[in-house]
Design a protein around this motif. Structure first.
Motif, PDB file in Angstrom:
ATOM      1  N   TRP A 172       0.170  62.834 -25.840  1.00 18.65           N
ATOM      2  CA  TRP A 172       1.321  63.713 -25.995  1.00 18.65           C
ATOM      3  C   TRP A 172       1.073  64.615 -27.203  1.00 18.65           C
ATOM      4  N   TYR A 173       1.285  65.919 -26.965  1.00 16.05           N
ATOM      5  CA  TYR A 173       1.168  66.909 -28.023  1.00 16.05           C
ATOM      6  C   TYR A 173       2.500  67.637 -28.168  1.00 16.05           C
ATOM      7  N   VAL A 174       2.744  68.136 -29.384  1.00  9.82           N
ATOM      8  CA  VAL A 174       3.915  68.961 -29.636  1.00  9.82           C
ATOM      9  C   VAL A 174       3.451  70.319 -30.145  1.00  9.82           C
ATOM     10  N   GLN A 175       4.173  71.350 -29.721  1.00  6.69           N
ATOM     11  CA  GLN A 175       3.818  72.712 -30.125  1.00  6.69           C
ATOM     12  C   GLN A 175       5.085  73.452 -30.549  1.00  6.69           C
ATOM     13  N   SER A 176       5.116  73.868 -31.793  1.00  2.26           N
ATOM     14  CA  SER A 176       6.197  74.729 -32.266  1.00  2.26           C
ATOM     15  C   SER A 176       5.846  76.173 -31.923  1.00  2.26           C
ATOM     16  N   PRO A 177       6.839  77.049 -31.838  1.00  2.75           N
ATOM     17  CA  PRO A 177       6.570  78.433 -31.430  1.00  2.75           C
ATOM     18  C   PRO A 177       5.486  79.105 -32.281  1.00  2.75           C
ATOM     19  N   GLY A 178       4.512  79.683 -31.615  1.00  2.00           N
ATOM     20  CA  GLY A 178       3.446  80.396 -32.303  1.00  2.00           C
ATOM     21  C   GLY A 178       2.438  79.525 -33.012  1.00  2.00           C
ATOM     22  N   GLN A 179       2.499  78.233 -32.775  1.00  2.00           N
ATOM     23  CA  GLN A 179       1.605  77.302 -33.459  1.00  2.00           C
ATOM     24  C   GLN A 179       0.640  76.642 -32.484  1.00  2.00           C
ATOM     25  N   GLY A 180      -0.329  75.926 -33.059  1.00  2.00           N
ATOM     26  CA  GLY A 180      -1.239  75.150 -32.228  1.00  2.00           C
ATOM     27  C   GLY A 180      -0.599  73.855 -31.777  1.00  2.00           C
ATOM     28  N   LEU A 181      -1.412  72.982 -31.227  1.00  2.00           N
ATOM     29  CA  LEU A 181      -0.939  71.709 -30.692  1.00  2.00           C
ATOM     30  C   LEU A 181      -1.171  70.594 -31.706  1.00  2.00           C
ATOM     31  N   GLN A 182      -0.141  69.805 -31.914  1.00  2.00           N
ATOM     32  CA  GLN A 182      -0.255  68.669 -32.821  1.00  2.00           C
ATOM     33  C   GLN A 182      -0.170  67.379 -32.013  1.00  2.00           C
ATOM     34  N   LEU A 183      -1.098  66.484 -32.240  1.00  2.00           N
ATOM     35  CA  LEU A 183      -1.122  65.219 -31.520  1.00  2.00           C
ATOM     36  C   LEU A 183      -0.001  64.312 -32.013  1.00  2.00           C
ATOM     37  N   LEU A 184       0.818  63.844 -31.085  1.00  2.17           N
ATOM     38  CA  LEU A 184       1.868  62.873 -31.422  1.00  2.17           C
ATOM     39  C   LEU A 184       1.364  61.451 -31.279  1.00  2.17           C
ATOM     40  N   LEU A 185       0.694  61.185 -30.168  1.00  6.91           N
ATOM     41  CA  LEU A 185       0.176  59.845 -29.926  1.00  6.91           C
ATOM     42  C   LEU A 185      -0.799  59.900 -28.757  1.00  6.91           C
ATOM     43  N   LYS A 186      -1.529  58.807 -28.600  1.00  9.94           N
ATOM     44  CA  LYS A 186      -2.510  58.721 -27.523  1.00  9.94           C
ATOM     45  C   LYS A 186      -2.610  57.284 -27.040  1.00  9.94           C
ATOM     46  N   TYR A 187      -2.986  57.149 -25.776  1.00  7.83           N
ATOM     47  CA  TYR A 187      -3.212  55.831 -25.191  1.00  7.83           C
ATOM     48  C   TYR A 187      -4.611  55.810 -24.606  1.00  7.83           C
ATOM     49  N   PHE A 188      -5.386  54.805 -25.045  1.00  2.77           N
ATOM     50  CA  PHE A 188      -6.713  54.617 -24.476  1.00  2.77           C
ATOM     51  C   PHE A 188      -6.782  53.293 -23.727  1.00  2.77           C
ATOM     52  N   SER A 189      -6.246  52.235 -24.336  1.00  6.80           N
ATOM     53  CA  SER A 189      -6.272  50.910 -23.720  1.00  6.80           C
ATOM     54  C   SER A 189      -5.399  49.997 -24.563  1.00  6.80           C
ATOM     55  N   GLY A 190      -5.251  48.735 -24.096  1.00  7.91           N
ATOM     56  CA  GLY A 190      -4.539  47.751 -24.903  1.00  7.91           C
ATOM     57  C   GLY A 190      -3.044  47.825 -24.724  1.00  7.91           C
ATOM     58  N   ASP A 191      -2.331  47.618 -25.811  1.00  8.11           N
ATOM     59  CA  ASP A 191      -0.870  47.573 -25.783  1.00  8.11           C
ATOM     60  C   ASP A 191      -0.317  48.833 -25.113  1.00  8.11           C
ATOM     61  N   THR A 192       0.547  48.619 -24.133  1.00  2.20           N
ATOM     62  CA  THR A 192       1.039  49.755 -23.357  1.00  2.20           C
ATOM     63  C   THR A 192       2.130  50.536 -24.076  1.00  2.20           C
ATOM     64  N   LEU A 193       2.657  50.016 -25.154  1.00  5.32           N
ATOM     65  CA  LEU A 193       3.631  50.751 -25.961  1.00  5.32           C
ATOM     66  C   LEU A 193       2.903  51.296 -27.179  1.00  5.32           C
ATOM     67  N   VAL A 194       2.880  52.599 -27.263  1.00  7.28           N
ATOM     68  CA  VAL A 194       2.093  53.269 -28.299  1.00  7.28           C
ATOM     69  C   VAL A 194       3.033  53.933 -29.295  1.00  7.28           C
ATOM     70  N   GLN A 195       2.774  53.714 -30.551  1.00  7.87           N
ATOM     71  CA  GLN A 195       3.563  54.355 -31.600  1.00  7.87           C
ATOM     72  C   GLN A 195       2.835  55.599 -32.093  1.00  7.87           C
TER      73      GLN A 195
END
Lengths: 113, 112
Positions: B35-58
């Motif tokens: 999941w990425y977040v983008q404010s107007p006129g800005q690039g993308l900032q990573l919020l979180l990622k899931y690769f494996s393991g615990d299915t709830l990601v902070q």
């Protein structure tokens, strides 16, 4: 801080006049990507470099080219910009096999007049 | 082919209310999801990622996401939204060949 830097933030070019956008990274990531994002749309991958190997997406127009002279720098060249090429261009990096994810620069907003 | 669907183009929530942004993916193997977040006129900032393991990601900024394989979903949640969370949110899946494919995005508006 390690990061991905895009210059300039805003670029205005004339219709048909070649333009180059630049991207640099201090992350030492082996993969660099260029995305095009038009207004209110998702980013769309144009091409990427895996080290020095260039990988073009099938639907990327020939008008778009890229260069990666070294690990740190990558350039996007638009040979003859059209009005439809006005967009935000995003550079990103990743490091294969390390699950670091993808790091994006702040983007370059290209306007074609 | 790998694809990502974000069914909500716009969502409006009141400040302090909870938030859930939906994301469904289509992928044959265990996906890498972002999941990425983008404010107007800005690039993308990573919020979180899931690769494996615990299915709830902070993630950052109080966001979390839950990977549900049975539903092919990776929904983003936040218990209490702040006005500064107003932005566009993109779900993405890593495509074969180490390339990100993005959903169409969800624009979040926060009412005061």
């Amino acid at each position: 801080d390690a990061m991905v830097i895009q210059n300039p933030r805003y670029q205005v070019t004339q219709f048909g006049k070649p333009v180059t956008l630049s991207c640099s990274q201090t992350l030492n990531h082996n993969v660099m990507y260029w995305y095009q994002q038009k207004s209110s749309q998702a980013p769309k991958l144009l091409f990427h470099y895996y080290d020095k190997d260039f990988n073009n997406e099938a639907d990327t127009p020939d008008n778009f080219q890229s260069r990666r002279p070294n690990t740190s720098f990558c350039f996007l060249d638009i040979r003859s910009p059209g009005l439809g090429d006005a967009a935000m261009y995003l550079c990103a990096t990743s490091s294969i096999g390390r699950n670091y994810g993808y790091t994006f620069g702040s983007g370059t907003r290209l306007t074609v007049v | 082919a790998q694809s990502v669907t974000q069914p909500d183009i716009h969502i409006t929530v009141s400040e302090g209310a909870s938030l859930e942004l939906r994301c469904n993916y289509s992928y044959g193997a265990t996906p890498y999801l972002f999941w990425y977040v983008q404010s107007p006129g800005q690039g993308l900032q990573l919020l979180l990622k899931y690769f494996s393991g615990d299915t709830l990601v902070q993630g950052i900024k109080g966001f979390e996401a839950e990977f549900k394989r049975s539903q092919s979903s990776f929904n983003l949640r936040k218990p209490s939204v702040h006005w500064s969370d107003a932005a566009e949110y993109f779900c993405a899946v890593e495509k074969y060949g180490n390339k990100l494919v993005f959903g169409a995005g969800t624009i979040l508006r926060v009412k005061s």
